[in-house]
Design a protein around this motif. Structure first.
Motif, mmCIF file in Angstrom:
data_model
loop_
_atom_site.group_PDB
_atom_site.id
_atom_site.type_symbol
_atom_site.label_atom_id
_atom_site.label_comp_id
_atom_site.label_asym_id
_atom_site.label_seq_id
_atom_site.Cartn_x
_atom_site.Cartn_y
_atom_site.Cartn_z
ATOM 1 N N ARG A 55 0.844 -1.184 0.000
ATOM 2 C CA ARG A 55 0.000 0.000 0.000
ATOM 3 C C ARG A 55 0.885 1.242 0.000
ATOM 4 O O ARG A 55 1.688 1.444 0.916
ATOM 5 C CB ARG A 55 -0.868 -0.029 1.261
ATOM 6 N N ALA A 56 0.701 2.088 -1.021
ATOM 7 C CA ALA A 56 1.548 3.275 -1.160
ATOM 8 C C ALA A 56 1.276 4.286 -0.050
ATOM 9 O O ALA A 56 2.190 4.894 0.491
ATOM 10 C CB ALA A 56 1.340 3.915 -2.527
ATOM 11 N N ASN A 57 0.030 4.467 0.283
ATOM 12 C CA ASN A 57 -0.357 5.411 1.353
ATOM 13 C C ASN A 57 -1.802 5.109 1.765
ATOM 14 O O ASN A 57 -2.480 4.296 1.127
ATOM 15 C CB ASN A 57 -0.181 6.871 0.895
ATOM 16 N N SER A 58 -2.247 5.802 2.800
ATOM 17 C CA SER A 58 -3.532 5.431 3.406
ATOM 18 C C SER A 58 -4.733 5.802 2.542
ATOM 19 O O SER A 58 -5.858 5.414 2.851
ATOM 20 C CB SER A 58 -3.674 6.086 4.779
ATOM 21 N N THR A 59 -4.521 6.555 1.456
ATOM 22 C CA THR A 59 -5.656 6.855 0.579
ATOM 23 C C THR A 59 -5.908 5.719 -0.413
ATOM 24 O O THR A 59 -6.947 5.676 -1.064
ATOM 25 C CB THR A 59 -5.433 8.159 -0.226
ATOM 26 N N VAL A 60 -4.949 4.815 -0.562
ATOM 27 C CA VAL A 60 -5.102 3.692 -1.498
ATOM 28 C C VAL A 60 -6.030 2.651 -0.876
ATOM 29 O O VAL A 60 -5.772 2.168 0.225
ATOM 30 C CB VAL A 60 -3.731 3.065 -1.818
ATOM 31 N N MET A 61 -7.117 2.339 -1.552
ATOM 32 C CA MET A 61 -8.132 1.445 -0.985
ATOM 33 C C MET A 61 -8.269 0.125 -1.736
ATOM 34 O O MET A 61 -9.118 -0.704 -1.424
ATOM 35 C CB MET A 61 -9.492 2.156 -0.918
HETATM 36 C C1 LIG Z 1 -1.122 7.708 -2.661
HETATM 37 O O1 LIG Z 1 -0.602 6.725 -3.548
HETATM 38 C C2 LIG Z 1 -1.215 6.748 -4.825
HETATM 39 C C3 LIG Z 1 -0.707 5.556 -5.606
HETATM 40 O O2 LIG Z 1 0.692 5.520 -5.630
HETATM 41 C C4 LIG Z 1 -0.924 8.070 -5.520
HETATM 42 O O3 LIG Z 1 -1.525 8.095 -6.775
HETATM 43 C C5 LIG Z 1 -1.450 9.176 -4.656
HETATM 44 O O4 LIG Z 1 -1.080 10.431 -5.223
HETATM 45 C C6 LIG Z 1 -0.909 9.115 -3.241
HETATM 46 N N1 LIG Z 1 -1.595 10.083 -2.418
HETATM 47 C C7 LIG Z 1 -0.981 10.756 -1.458
HETATM 48 C C8 LIG Z 1 -1.820 11.695 -0.675
HETATM 49 O O5 LIG Z 1 0.218 10.638 -1.247
#
Ligand SMILES: *[C@@H]1O[C@H](CO)[C@@H](O)[C@H](O)[C@H]1NC(C)=O
Length: 253
Positions: free
Chosen positions: A158-164
């Motif tokens: 998971r790249a970050n917490s917005t990725v669902m």
């Molecule tokens: C979270 O990760 C997604 C996928 O890599 C990316 O598109 C998105 O910009 C990132 N959002 C944040 C807030 O870092």
């Protein structure tokens, strides 16, 4: 290095020192079988030899002989015996110890888990029964038997917490990230670093070529479904052949 790797490294080292370390019993977490394995096949008292894949069995703590046992008779894929039969995407008859895995909700009702490029390390997709692959879950790994070669389900990180949603694909090497289990006949995935509301929630989202790509749904089932995706649960099916039929026996599968 994981404890398991450390132990098997120790076991290998023992083989080099002939006589100094003659082992009839594999160490805790050590290898205890697999194609080509010439070392110990017994595990210490209180441990058992678990088949992870045709090439690797490992001593695990406990007294059972399988790592994953379906809790219902309709359930799938035993974790037990060493596979002796090859089973490939597109094969028509289920090999002993394996399960087909299929979705049970429209628009993917009775579409079957497989590799986008059959029997290869590529995206995990749902496809037609005629090209259904066959699977086991052992040691937390979801393993596709691709012509006798194991392919391991790997879920992207998971790249970050917005990725669902997290994409699943097939790899020739096992992963330590995440744990697959059959809960009854339902395939679940969990990972210690992410709190999921439902471990059985999956998404199927078509890619640009129209392949039905399979994703872990990190949110709840059927809530805020990403555009273009469909909510699914996926289930073991142990009929002799993969079928798209909707019949009485399949009413809950
Ligand atoms: C979270 O990760 C997604 C996928 O890599 C990316 O598109 C998105 O910009 C990132 N959002 C944040 C807030 O870092």
């Amino acid at each position: 290095m994981t404890l398991a790797k450390k132990s098997s490294a120790l076991a290998s080292a023992c083989l080099l020192v002939v006589g100094a370390c003659a082992q009839s019993t594999a160490p805790q977490w050590g290898q205890c079988g697999g194609i080509g394995w010439t070392g110990a096949t017994a595990c210490p008292s209180g441990w058992y030899c678990s088949v992870s894949n045709p090439y690797y069995s490992q001593c695990l703590q406990g007294t059972v002989t399988v790592t994953v046992t379906p809790t219902t008779s309709a359930g799938g894929g035993g974790g037990g015996g060493t596979p002796t039969t090859t089973a490939s995407g597109g094969s028509s008859t289920l090999a002993p110890g394996y399960s087909f895995i299929r979705a049970v909700e429209d628009p993917n009702f009775h579409k079957y888990l497989q590799s986008e490029v059959l029997n290869t390390a590529s995206d995990a997709v749902l496809g037609s029964p005629g090209t259904a692959s066959q699977f086991q879950i052992t040691g937390g790994q979801l393993i596709q038997n691709a012509n006798g070669t194991p392919l391991y389900a790997v879920v992207e990180s998971r790249a970050n917490s917005t990725v669902m949603k997290l994409k699943m694909s097939w790899s020739t090497t096992p992963t330590t990230a995440g744990t697959f289990v059959f809960s009854g006949d339902t395939v679940e995935w969990s990972i210690s670093t992410i709190a999921r509301p439902q471990n059985n929630a999956w998404l199927v989202c078509p890619d640009a070529q129209g392949h039905a790509d399979v994703y872990i749904n990190l949110g709840p089932y059927s809530y805020q479904t990403p555009a273009g995706c469909a909510d699914e649960t996926i289930h073991a099916y142990t009929g002799a052949t993969a079928t798209a039929r909707r019949d009485i026996d399949d009413s809950e599968n």
